[in-house]
Design a protein around this motif. Structure first.
Motif, PDB file in Angstrom:
ATOM      1  N   LEU A 152     -54.875 -64.050 -50.446  1.00 61.20           N
ATOM      2  CA  LEU A 152     -55.535 -63.231 -49.429  1.00 61.20           C
ATOM      3  C   LEU A 152     -54.616 -62.882 -48.271  1.00 61.20           C
ATOM      4  O   LEU A 152     -55.043 -62.196 -47.333  1.00 61.20           O
ATOM      5  N   ASN A 153     -53.377 -63.333 -48.342  1.00 61.08           N
ATOM      6  CA  ASN A 153     -52.422 -63.072 -47.260  1.00 61.08           C
ATOM      7  C   ASN A 153     -52.347 -61.563 -46.975  1.00 61.08           C
ATOM      8  O   ASN A 153     -51.966 -60.779 -47.848  1.00 61.08           O
ATOM      9  N   PRO A 154     -52.715 -61.132 -45.764  1.00 61.09           N
ATOM     10  CA  PRO A 154     -52.735 -59.687 -45.472  1.00 61.09           C
ATOM     11  C   PRO A 154     -51.362 -59.035 -45.500  1.00 61.09           C
ATOM     12  O   PRO A 154     -51.252 -57.811 -45.586  1.00 61.09           O
ATOM     13  N   ASP A 155     -50.301 -59.841 -45.446  1.00 58.30           N
ATOM     14  CA  ASP A 155     -48.943 -59.292 -45.431  1.00 58.30           C
ATOM     15  C   ASP A 155     -48.328 -59.169 -46.831  1.00 58.30           C
ATOM     16  O   ASP A 155     -47.213 -58.674 -46.974  1.00 58.30           O
ATOM     17  N   GLU A 156     -49.060 -59.623 -47.849  1.00 54.20           N
ATOM     18  CA  GLU A 156     -48.516 -59.550 -49.212  1.00 54.20           C
ATOM     19  C   GLU A 156     -48.376 -58.093 -49.655  1.00 54.20           C
ATOM     20  O   GLU A 156     -49.212 -57.234 -49.342  1.00 54.20           O
ATOM     21  N   ARG A 157     -47.302 -57.803 -50.414  1.00 56.70           N
ATOM     22  CA  ARG A 157     -47.047 -56.452 -50.894  1.00 56.70           C
ATOM     23  C   ARG A 157     -46.654 -56.488 -52.375  1.00 56.70           C
ATOM     24  O   ARG A 157     -46.340 -57.545 -52.921  1.00 56.70           O
ATOM     25  N   LEU A 158     -46.655 -55.310 -53.006  1.00 54.70           N
ATOM     26  CA  LEU A 158     -46.176 -55.153 -54.374  1.00 54.70           C
ATOM     27  C   LEU A 158     -45.106 -54.069 -54.368  1.00 54.70           C
ATOM     28  O   LEU A 158     -45.393 -52.916 -54.025  1.00 54.70           O
ATOM     29  N   ASP A 159     -43.880 -54.447 -54.713  1.00 55.84           N
ATOM     30  CA  ASP A 159     -42.764 -53.494 -54.684  1.00 55.84           C
ATOM     31  C   ASP A 159     -42.660 -52.814 -53.327  1.00 55.84           C
ATOM     32  O   ASP A 159     -42.428 -51.603 -53.218  1.00 55.84           O
ATOM     33  N   ASN A 160     -42.879 -53.610 -52.273  1.00 57.98           N
ATOM     34  CA  ASN A 160     -42.822 -53.115 -50.890  1.00 57.98           C
ATOM     35  C   ASN A 160     -43.879 -52.059 -50.583  1.00 57.98           C
ATOM     36  O   ASN A 160     -43.743 -51.295 -49.619  1.00 57.98           O
ATOM     37  N   LYS A 161     -44.919 -52.006 -51.408  1.00 59.13           N
ATOM     38  CA  LYS A 161     -46.011 -51.072 -51.171  1.00 59.13           C
ATOM     39  C   LYS A 161     -47.305 -51.843 -50.902  1.00 59.13           C
ATOM     40  O   LYS A 161     -47.434 -53.016 -51.255  1.00 59.13           O
ATOM     41  N   ALA A 162     -48.248 -51.152 -50.287  1.00 56.44           N
ATOM     42  CA  ALA A 162     -49.559 -51.749 -50.077  1.00 56.44           C
ATOM     43  C   ALA A 162     -50.161 -52.124 -51.434  1.00 56.44           C
ATOM     44  O   ALA A 162     -49.794 -51.557 -52.467  1.00 56.44           O
ATOM     45  N   LYS A 163     -51.073 -53.067 -51.432  1.00 56.04           N
ATOM     46  CA  LYS A 163     -51.646 -53.520 -52.697  1.00 56.04           C
ATOM     47  C   LYS A 163     -53.141 -53.765 -52.548  1.00 56.04           C
ATOM     48  O   LYS A 163     -53.687 -53.819 -51.437  1.00 56.04           O
ATOM     49  N   LEU A 164     -53.773 -53.935 -53.701  1.00 57.74           N
ATOM     50  CA  LEU A 164     -55.181 -54.298 -53.793  1.00 57.74           C
ATOM     51  C   LEU A 164     -55.266 -55.619 -54.535  1.00 57.74           C
ATOM     52  O   LEU A 164     -54.637 -55.789 -55.582  1.00 57.74           O
ATOM     53  N   THR A 165     -56.021 -56.554 -53.988  1.00 58.08           N
ATOM     54  CA  THR A 165     -56.228 -57.857 -54.623  1.00 58.08           C
ATOM     55  C   THR A 165     -57.717 -58.062 -54.845  1.00 58.08           C
ATOM     56  O   THR A 165     -58.490 -58.057 -53.880  1.00 58.08           O
ATOM     57  N   ILE A 166     -58.131 -58.227 -56.096  1.00 56.18           N
ATOM     58  CA  ILE A 166     -59.546 -58.412 -56.425  1.00 56.18           C
ATOM     59  C   ILE A 166     -59.759 -59.841 -56.920  1.00 56.18           C
ATOM     60  O   ILE A 166     -59.055 -60.311 -57.819  1.00 56.18           O
ATOM     61  N   VAL A 167     -60.752 -60.498 -56.344  1.00 55.17           N
ATOM     62  CA  VAL A 167     -61.055 -61.895 -56.666  1.00 55.17           C
ATOM     63  C   VAL A 167     -62.432 -61.979 -57.309  1.00 55.17           C
ATOM     64  O   VAL A 167     -63.404 -61.416 -56.790  1.00 55.17           O
ATOM     65  N   THR A 168     -62.517 -62.683 -58.442  1.00 49.47           N
ATOM     66  CA  THR A 168     -63.814 -62.964 -59.042  1.00 49.47           C
ATOM     67  C   THR A 168     -63.732 -64.273 -59.814  1.00 49.47           C
ATOM     68  O   THR A 168     -62.634 -64.745 -60.137  1.00 49.47           O
ATOM     69  N   CYS A 169     -64.863 -64.881 -60.098  1.00 53.23           N
ATOM     70  CA  CYS A 169     -64.885 -66.185 -60.779  1.00 53.23           C
ATOM     71  C   CYS A 169     -64.467 -66.055 -62.246  1.00 53.23           C
ATOM     72  O   CYS A 169     -64.626 -65.009 -62.868  1.00 53.23           O
ATOM     73  N   LEU A 170     -63.946 -67.146 -62.760  1.00 51.75           N
ATOM     74  CA  LEU A 170     -63.679 -67.294 -64.180  1.00 51.75           C
ATOM     75  C   LEU A 170     -64.859 -68.025 -64.807  1.00 51.75           C
ATOM     76  O   LEU A 170     -65.464 -68.894 -64.183  1.00 51.75           O
ATOM     77  N   PHE A 171     -65.193 -67.671 -66.040  1.00 53.11           N
ATOM     78  CA  PHE A 171     -66.221 -68.399 -66.797  1.00 53.11           C
ATOM     79  C   PHE A 171     -65.640 -68.817 -68.139  1.00 53.11           C
ATOM     80  O   PHE A 171     -64.921 -68.040 -68.772  1.00 53.11           O
TER      81      PHE A 171
END
Length: 255
Positions: free
Chosen positions: A195-214
């Motif tokens: 959830l780190n707001p400063d995390e990036r992907l290839d120096n670009k903004a990113k989307l991180t989606i969290v959901t439970c595993l079953f």
């Protein structure tokens, strides 16, 4: 053994074989991803509209996407997320740590940080996995009712590439934002590093989606996506606008 008993046993074992075959087929079907063509999904959404949207129609779609529809529950609307490949269309609110909010759709998940902004930084979202392949973010799990490939039988965490390249759309009053999935990983339920707001992907903004595993609900599936571009409501392609045409599309908040 008399002839009557022999025929009865023949029929009995014939029926038993068919029943067992059907049960095995059902179990196999339930374990398949939501995109499997053999898996029937009664909640298919996000079919593209033919033709183009007028300026007036574009404004109508924008206003519906941005409409504050849960103020009575003190939830602030951020917009919508659409993943056409998985028939996902959910409203986005701003409190992933509220059961009430999660029951209404997806929610931003950066606790103790400012609410993230689409197209900037690490935009984090969370929603329920209802373990059915279509409600909420359930369709993000590669195979239903199986921890693998996110966790093996020894508890070691893994990853998945099954959605790589899938386009995810976010929308708010300012337009439509496109992201592309780069992979999935798994973390423990208490691991907030993603959830780190400063995390990036290839120096670009990113989307991180969290959901439970079953079935191991102590783990979380993390879907990573890289920011591609943004288009205003007036400049966006009609087929992209159609994903958010709420007069024609159905959300998958509930079955």
């Amino acid at each position: 053994m008399n002839e009557k008993l022999r025929k009865w046993l023949h029929r009995f074992f014939g029926v038993l074989t068919i029943v067992l075959a059907l049960l095995l087929a059902w179990q196999w079907l339930q374990s398949q991803p939501a995109t499997n063509p053999f898996k029937k999904n009664t909640n298919r959404i996000l079919t593209q509209k033919q033709g183009k949207y007028s300026k007036k129609e574009r404004k109508t779609i924008r206003d519906a996407v941005a409409a504050e529809d849960q103020k009575g529950l003190n939830l602030n609307k951020q917009g919508y997320i659409a993943i056409p490949k998985l028939s996902i269309l959910l409203p986005i609110y701003d409190n992933a740590y509220s059961k009430v909010a999660l029951d209404k759709g997806a929610n931003t998940a950066q606790k103790n940080w400012p609410v993230p902004v689409m197209g900037q930084g690490n935009y984090t979202l969370a929603a329920h996995n209802w373990d059915n392949g279509y409600t909420g973010f359930s369709a993000l799990q590669e195979k239903l009712k199986q921890n693998a490939p996110y966790e093996d039988e020894n508890g070691a965490l893994g990853k998945s590439a099954w959605l790589n390249g899938t386009v995810i759309y976010l929308a708010n009053k300012n337009g439509i934002y496109r992201y592309k999935v780069t992979g999935q990983t798994a973390v423990d339920q208490n691991d907030s590093s993603v959830l780190n707001p400063d995390e990036r992907l290839d120096n670009k903004a990113k989307l991180t989606i969290v959901t439970c595993l079953f079935p191991d609900t102590t783990k979380r599936i993390i879907t990573h996506a890289k920011y591609l571009d943004h288009h205003s409501w007036q400049d966006a392609k009609s087929d992209e606008l159609s994903h958010f045409d709420l007069k024609k599309q159905k959300t998958n908040v509930l079955p």
